[in-house]
Design an enzyme around this catalytic site. Structure first.
Site, PDB file in Angstrom:
ATOM      1  N   ASP A   7       0.874  -1.136  -0.018  1.00  0.00           N
ATOM      2  CA  ASP A   7      -0.138   0.009   0.052  1.00  0.00           C
ATOM      3  C   ASP A   7       0.958   1.331   0.068  1.00  0.00           C
ATOM      4  OD1 ASP A   7      -2.497   1.609   0.370  1.00  0.00           O
ATOM      5  OD2 ASP A   7      -1.872   1.849   2.441  1.00  0.00           O
ATOM      6  N   SER A   8       0.444   2.316  -0.440  1.00  0.00           N
ATOM      7  CA  SER A   8       1.230   3.557  -0.213  1.00  0.00           C
ATOM      8  C   SER A   8       1.476   3.934   1.323  1.00  0.00           C
ATOM      9  CB  SER A   8       0.156   4.641  -0.648  1.00  0.00           C
ATOM     10  OG  SER A   8      -0.909   4.923   0.092  1.00  0.00           O
ATOM     11  N   CYS A  71      -3.696  -1.048  -2.001  1.00  0.00           N
ATOM     12  CA  CYS A  71      -3.921   0.587  -2.227  1.00  0.00           C
ATOM     13  C   CYS A  71      -4.937   0.728  -3.232  1.00  0.00           C
ATOM     14  CB  CYS A  71      -2.849   1.268  -2.455  1.00  0.00           C
ATOM     15  SG  CYS A  71      -3.048   2.983  -2.843  1.00  0.00           S
ATOM     16  N   GLU A 150      -5.657   9.232  10.085  1.00  0.00           N
ATOM     17  CA  GLU A 150      -4.164   8.996  10.486  1.00  0.00           C
ATOM     18  C   GLU A 150      -3.994   9.860  11.862  1.00  0.00           C
ATOM     19  OE1 GLU A 150      -1.429   9.861   7.334  1.00  0.00           O
ATOM     20  OE2 GLU A 150      -2.096   7.883   6.287  1.00  0.00           O
ATOM     21  N   CYS A 182     -11.024   3.076  -0.406  1.00  0.00           N
ATOM     22  CA  CYS A 182      -9.699   3.750   0.057  1.00  0.00           C
ATOM     23  C   CYS A 182      -9.331   2.943   1.259  1.00  0.00           C
ATOM     24  CB  CYS A 182      -9.917   5.427   0.274  1.00  0.00           C
ATOM     25  SG  CYS A 182      -8.283   5.813   1.098  1.00  0.00           S
ATOM     26  N   HIS A 184      -8.004   3.545   3.957  1.00  0.00           N
ATOM     27  CA  HIS A 184      -8.008   4.071   5.138  1.00  0.00           C
ATOM     28  C   HIS A 184      -9.569   4.156   5.712  1.00  0.00           C
ATOM     29  CE1 HIS A 184      -4.173   5.550   4.386  1.00  0.00           C
ATOM     30  NE2 HIS A 184      -4.347   6.312   5.724  1.00  0.00           N
TER      31      HIS A 184
HETATM   32  N1  DGL Z   1      -3.764   3.760   0.214  1.00  0.00           N
HETATM   33  C1  DGL Z   1      -4.562   4.976  -0.679  1.00  0.00           C
HETATM   34  C2  DGL Z   1      -5.902   4.533  -1.353  1.00  0.00           C
HETATM   35  O1  DGL Z   1      -6.383   3.255  -1.000  1.00  0.00           O
HETATM   36  C3  DGL Z   1      -4.958   6.143   0.292  1.00  0.00           C
HETATM   37  C4  DGL Z   1      -3.875   6.820   0.603  1.00  0.00           C
HETATM   38  C5  DGL Z   1      -3.044   7.689  -0.368  1.00  0.00           C
HETATM   39  O2  DGL Z   1      -3.699   8.397  -1.122  1.00  0.00           O
HETATM   40  O3  DGL Z   1      -2.084   7.118  -0.810  1.00  0.00           O
HETATM   41  O4  DGL Z   1      -6.187   5.042  -2.254  1.00  0.00           O
END
Ligand code: DGL
Length: 254
Positions: A7-8, A71, A150, A182, A184
């Site tokens: 993931d990012s 992600c 976060e 997303c 999060h």
């Molecule tokens: N992990 C990203 C997503 O699911 C969210 C956070 C980001 O913008 O990197 O799209």
């Protein structure tokens, strides 16, 4: 053989948590690209480049047979590139999430929320239309959801107000099923359900379980769990305690 998840950053730990709980004996290596988060505000070209580097790290360093692109932004833009480049199973979050929403929705009015990049990519719209061309879809980006999670402002009035700000209009259009597009957002599931109790909520991480089972991925290993980060991240440390039981992380450079 092991499962690699990337993931990012921290959000993919929601996917990590669901998969590790469901497959306690699977070997799982998680990479969070905390040095370069967020992906959600970047161009397609950059998201593809970063995603390929994350996948490469997992394939090169571990005996990976399945990569889970946790992600949503990376799944929206880079899934085909990853599939083309690496000879392993690649599971993204978009198709499984769209399929679950399609099966859950009674009135065929589905809402999608995600980062700006995911919404712009139309990935969920395309996946839903492939299942049913006439389906009614409403989508909106919710850029403030990521910082709320976060900063651990999850069960606060701030979170409730921001949820209403983004979702009132979309839900008022008759949506009966909402895709959390997303990583999060599953952490805000409780707040969203409290405000809109009649709406079914789709968390793609749960839908991924069915894909792992369908692909007959070998999940009977030694239960090894490893977390790698590309930079230190206070948000990651906080959420890691909530989602990954405080597992230690190691720093790597891509
Ligand atoms: N992990 C990203 C997503 O699911 C969210 C956070 C980001 O913008 O990197 O799209």
């Amino acid at each position: 053989m092991a499962i690699g998840i990337f993931d990012s950053g921290v959000g993919g730990l929601t996917v990590y948590k669901t998969i590790s709980e469901h497959f306690p004996k699977a070997d799982i290596h998680y990479l969070g690209d905390t040095a370069r988060v967020p992906y959600g505000s970047r161009s397609q070209e950059t998201v593809i480049k970063y995603s390929l580097q994350c996948a490469q790290f997992l394939v090169e360093n571990f005996d990976i047979d399945t990569i889970i692109v946790a992600c949503n932004t990376a799944s929206s833009y880079a899934i085909d590139n990853i599939r083309e480049k690496f000879g392993v199973n690649v599971i993204g979050v978009v198709e499984p999430g769209a399929k679950s929403a399609f099966m859950l929705s009674a009135n065929r009015k589905i809402g999608i929320i995600g980062t700006r990049a995911t919404i712009r990519s139309q990935s969920y719209v395309k996946a839903l239309q492939a299942l049913s061309p006439g389906i009614s879809i409403q989508q909106t980006a919710c850029p403030l959801f990521v910082p709320i999670v976060e900063e651990m402002l999850i069960e606060t009035e701030i979170a409730e107000n921001v949820v209403k700000h983004y979702l009132d209009e979309l839900i008022n259009k008759g949506v009966d099923t909402l895709i959390l597009g997303c990583t999060h957002y599953p952490l805000l599931k409780g707040v969203i359900s409290k405000i809109y109790p009649h709406v079914s909520i789709v968390d793609s991480s749960e839908a991924i379980i069915a894909c792992i089972e369908e692909l007959s991925v070998d999940t009977l290993q030694n239960g090894i769990r490893e977390i790698y980060l590309t930079d230190e991240s206070p948000a990651f440390e906080t959420l890691k305690n909530v989602l990954a039981g405080g597992l230690a992380s190691k720093k790597v450079t891509l």
